[in-house]
Design an enzyme around this catalytic site. Structure first.
Site: not given
Lengths: 324, 387, 318
Positions: A60, A129
């Protein structure tokens, strides 16, 4: 008008943007061949090729940093960070680089990139998440933050985000991807920073964004049965947010509830409540109430998560509390 | 930290004005005000005056509530425009002036406890002209909310007194007049037949622009007399008889609340019809309670005509700012010796002129009254514009 | 003046002049900082001039570089003007970044200098993206990521090497290895050599002494030409010395170097003299450079300060 799922509206928006602007390129993990884990980018690599729809490894920080380099090189990258929780890996590139280069380099060049990501609970994805972290980015000067709730808004705001010369964090909701709705043909354009009155009312203003919009509308119906007509405002953009619209509504209703799924403490709602207490002080006929997640990680487990998620009942209670 | 503000003060709207009642606020804190915009309404015993902003500015705070009576020069509000009156701009908002206010409803706050109210409720109370403390709070911990203010406003009597006590103001004025002015009186009886015939004829003529009242003739005669005898057109100020620059006459008007006396300016060359128009307008304003600063000019004389009430004479009291007051009675039918000594029925009106001996002596007052009588007895002269 | 070994690029004399410029500029920075005319932190690159000048000699304005917190040499060699440079470091309104970035963020996008970077490794992925842009645009432009050995421990370097190799990005990784990561010798920070790391990512690697500008320029020319042609990354490492502290004000008590540092200017000067240049010529050149730098410094002192409102207006691009 077509009946679509929210994810399809995103797909349509990306498709149309890439068709009209050849500098738009997509980067992300599993967005090309696999079409994205929520199918938001399905079919795009076939149509536009692997040079413009680029699968990246799980990195990322590098993906976000590369987006900055691409933006400085004349492209409009739209990167996908699969879960908002993973933005933590991208913080240097987004916060220290993308948000600041235009300012720090004396306005030499803009950084026109979009970070698409998704937040929210409701799918039992667990604490790492499910986080709603939009407040982190709303706090960074140089970034814009968009959180659409409806299909028309998702389509229109993604176009506006891509066209914006600044870095925009575009936050989708995992529980909304499957939501069916209508997409106007064509959807009316929506500029960043403009709210929408989703339901007019005279007694109370409920300010919200994202998936919470639907909870707020349900709460408004419940309140209407008690002869309290709530006005529901969908902010659509968090940074910058439509202060004037909220103040105008408050000056008619004199009561304010701010509701979001993100944790209440230090969330985006705190800014809205504080700002209205400051500039809307004389309008208030009761204390401002906030609705947000409890101060704990989003729990896994069906019963636990369901109980954790703030929704209609909490908004109704908050609305009644403005009369306290 | 508060913004420094300049004062807006109670204006002096008349030479003898010492205090005024702030009847109504037309602005609120935060309002941007343009030059010429009306900010508030002041009532004195004589007039109700709209006070305009002298320059643009933004209102910072109101120091006095509507319904309060304050001295001339006392601060009423703070704003960002130019300061008025004495002193430097204030560095902090001072505590509001404590004045008596009308309290339409019973206060409900527990003694010694802080009044809790919402910002919106406070604003509604201010706009409605009631004090927040007089509202009964039904919110948590006795908090006063908008609905409580609305309840209190509805309970307010519809014809809420504006707080002005005209009788008390009249009482103060006439007491002062009697205490300060050395009154003397000259009396004359004016033959009225000629005036009655002239008036009837004029009013019946199809070409007449408008009907003329007796008061119109009286006022025209007094105005002509002042023009012909300038020594009478004076007021006592600063230990001297100060001549007035123009001619104006105060007309006593009976209103439901009490007598009011608007001052009507007269053009020395003017015709009686214009004078009648000005008179009628001033009388109408007075009856409606809407006389303004324009009706509060300086005059040497007032006229009080009680002829319509069938009394023979009125011995009046002079207004403290003036020099004369002419009391006019009803026309009386009497017999007077004719040219050959035979009794003749005539109509006479008794005029009683009250005079301020500081400004005029007996001889001058007598000459003046004789002049008025002469003009009334030869009324056709009143129709001729003066050369 | 005699020709240098690099036949197709600038002569050694010109390379020497460019290094002199950087050295003089850095000396001025040191003095200005000591006198308080430059606020904040500065990181001077004395001893690393040959790398900046040697690498940039093969680049065009449309090639892009990202840099580090020690980026003055990179910026000046890439084409940032002396005026823009000093005014920026002093925080003036007409600095290269309008006084908002300072030493650690000097940039000139018009000559492909994508900014010095205050974050160790912060520029590495930006160069990756810039290289991806070069590839997408077609043509033979390259992107270069300058980084120090201190960045070898940052994850972003590893992520970027991986992606550059995977996606065949036309970029160069250029490591200026001065043996020091802030206050620690590199040997205590890094368990590998860049040579081995490059091999792990299947990337070509070349590492040489970075104090000889001719050698640096020759290697760089070859590497750049290769990247232009083959459109895949190459890793270069130049061993230099960091003459001054991690930052100005660092007393460097932690250093205990066995031998005095090698000065690339001295190396170049010796080479030029060997090739037949006259002392007087070289001295005159040094004087001219010094005068040029001083003039820029004095002019910069007179520039106005920026206003906060003008800064506030550019938080967002319109």
């Amino acid at each position: 008008m077509s009946e679509l799922r929210f994810a399809h509206a995103i797909n349509r928006a990306l498709d149309d943007a890439m068709a009209r602007d050849e500098t738009v390129v997509l980067l992300g993990e599993d967005i090309g061949k696999a079409g994205g884990i929520f199918a938001a980018t399905r079919g795009l690599q076939e149509r536009y090729g692997p040079d413009r729809v680029i699968d990246m490894p799980i990195a990322e920080n590098a993906i976000s940093g590369a987006a900055v380099g691409l933006a400085l090189g004349g492209f409009r990258p739209v990167i996908e960070i699969m879960f908002m929780d993973f933005m933590a890996f991208a913080m240097d590139a987004v916060v220290n680089q993308a948000a600041k280069l235009h300012f720090m380099f004396g306005g030499q060049a803009p950084v026109p990139l979009v970070v698409r990501t998704q937040h929210g609970g409701g799918l039992n994805a667990g604490p790492q998440h499910s986080q709603c972290l939009e407040a982190w980015f709303a706090h960074i000067p140089g970034l814009k933050v968009v959180v659409p709730a409806t299909l028309d808004d998702a389509y229109a705001l993604l176009q506006s985000a891509i066209d914006d010369p600044n870095p925009v964090i575009f936050v989708e909701n995992k529980a909304l991807y499957a939501m069916k709705g209508t997409l106007s043909e064509p959807p009316p354009p929506v500029p960043l920073g403009v709210a929408r009155i989703a339901r007019p009312g005279r007694d109370l203003t409920i300010v919200t964004y994202g998936a919470m919009l639907f909870q707020a509308l349900a709460a408004a119906e419940t309140l209407a049965a008690r002869d309290i007509e709530a006005e529901v405002i969908d902010l659509r953009t968090i940074q910058p947010w439509d202060e004037a619209a909220v103040l105008e509504s408050l000056s008619r209703t004199h009561r304010l509830v701010v509701a979001h799924e993100a944790v209440e403490a230090f969330g985006a709602g705190a800014e809205i409540a504080a700002r209205m207490a400051q500039i809307g002080f004389d309008e208030l006929d009761g204390p401002i109430q906030r609705v947000g997640g409890a101060f704990m990680p989003v729990p896994f487990g069906r019963a636990l998560e369901a109980e954790y998620m703030p929704g209609e009942a909490e908004i109704v209670a908050a609305a009644l509390a403005t009369y306290d | 930290m508060t913004e420094a503000g300049a004062r807006i003060v109670m204006p002096k709207l008349g030479l003898s004005m010492t205090e005024g009642l702030l009847a109504e606020w037309l602005v609120a804190p935060g309002d941007e005000v343009a030059a010429g915009q009306v900010m508030f309404v002041v009532e004195t015993d004589k007039i109700s005056n709209e006070v305009e902003a002298p320059a643009p500015g933004r209102i910072l705070s109101l120091l006095v509530e509507a319904g309060a009576t304050v001295d001339v020069g006392a601060p009423l509000a703070l704003w960002t425009g130019p300061g008025q009156g004495v002193g430097e701009p204030l560095e902090e908002t001072p505590a509001p002036v404590k004045v008596e206010t009308v309290t339409p409803a019973a206060a409900s706050a527990p003694a010694g406890d802080r009044i809790r109210s919402t910002p919106f409720a406070r604003r509604l109370a201010k706009q409605g002209g009631i004090t927040i403390e007089t509202c009964a709070g039904t919110g948590p911990r006795g908090r006063i909310q908008a609905r409580d203010v609305r309840t209190a406003l509805e309970a307010k009597p519809a014809a809420a007194p504006k707080g002005r006590n005209l009788r008390a103001l009249i009482a103060a004025r006439v007491s002062r007049a009697k205490a300060e002015i050395p009154h003397f009186y000259v009396t004359a009886d004016a033959a009225f037949d000629a005036l009655i015939v002239l008036r009837t004829g004029l009013n019946a003529d199809p070409a007449t622009p408008r009907p003329l009242s007796i008061t119109a003739f009286l006022a025209q005669a007094v105005a002509r007399a002042l023009a012909l005898q300038p020594e009478a057109n004076v007021v006592w100020r600063d230990d001297r008889a100060m001549p007035l620059p123009g001619i104006a006459i105060a007309i006593a008007v009976d209103t439901p609340e009490g007598v009011m006396a608007p001052v009507v300016p007269f053009d020395a060359q003017g015709d009686i019809y214009s004078a009648a128009d000005a008179l009628d307008a001033a009388i109408a304003r007075a009856r409606a309670g809407r006389i303004s600063g324009a009706d509060a000019g300086e005059a040497a004389i007032g006229i009080s005509n009680v002829g319509m009430f069938n009394v023979r004479a009125l011995t009046p009291i002079i207004d403290p700012d003036q020099t004369f007051m002419l009391g006019v009675g009803a026309p009386q039918a009497v017999f007077r010796p004719g040219p050959h000594g035979r009794p003749r029925a005539v109509k006479e009106v008794t005029l009683t002129l009250a005079c301020d001996h500081r400004a005029i002596d007996g001889a001058g007052a007598a000459r003046f009254l004789a002049l008025i009588v002469e003009l009334l007895e030869q009324p056709a002269r009143l129709l001729i514009p003066r050369g | 003046m005699a020709r240098g070994r690099n036949q197709s690029g600038p002569e050694l004399g010109e390379l020497y002049r460019r290094m002199l410029l950087i050295r003089e500029a850095e000396k001025s920075c040191g003095a200005l900082f000591a006198e308080g005319a430059i606020p904040g932190f500065i990181h001077l690159s004395d001893g690393q001039e040959a790398v900046s000048v040697g690498v940039m000699a093969s680049l065009r304005p449309d090639d892009t570089i990202s840099s580090t917190h020690r980026g003055h040499g990179h910026a000046l060699a890439k084409g940032l003007s002396l005026d823009g440079f000093f005014r920026e470091l002093m925080g003036k309104a007409d600095g290269a970044c309008k006084g908002r970035g300072g030493s650690m963020h000097v940039a000139d996008l018009s000559v492909g200098m994508l900014g010095a970077n205050g974050i160790v490794g912060g520029g590495v992925a930006i160069a990756l993206g810039s290289g991806m842009a070069q590839k997408l645009k077609g043509g033979d432009g390259v992107a270069i990521s300058f980084f120090g050995d201190g960045a070898l421990a940052e994850g972003i370097l590893h992520e970027t090497l991986n992606i550059a190799a995977l996606k065949a990005v036309p970029m160069l990784f250029v490591c200026e290895n001065n043996g020091w990561s802030e206050f620690s010798p590199t040997s205590t920070q890094v368990s590998f050599t860049l040579e081995k790391l490059a091999a792990a990512y299947s990337l070509p690697y070349h590492g040489i002494d970075g104090t000889n500008v001719e050698a640096v320029a020759a290697l760089a020319a070859e590497a750049v030409a290769t990247v232009r042609r083959e459109r895949r990354p190459i890793v270069l490492e130049f061993f230099t010395t960091r003459v001054r502290g991690h930052y100005e004000g660092d007393s460097q008590r932690y250093r205990n170097d066995p031998a005095p540092p090698v000065d690339p200017l001295a190396v170049a000067r010796t080479l030029l003299l060997e090739q037949g240049a006259a002392e007087a010529e070289l001295d005159a050149l040094a004087d001219a450079v010094r005068a040029e730098v001083q003039a820029a410094v004095e002019a910069a002192r007179l520039s106005p300060e920026p206003t906060l409102q003008s800064a506030a207006d550019e938080v967002y691009a319109r």
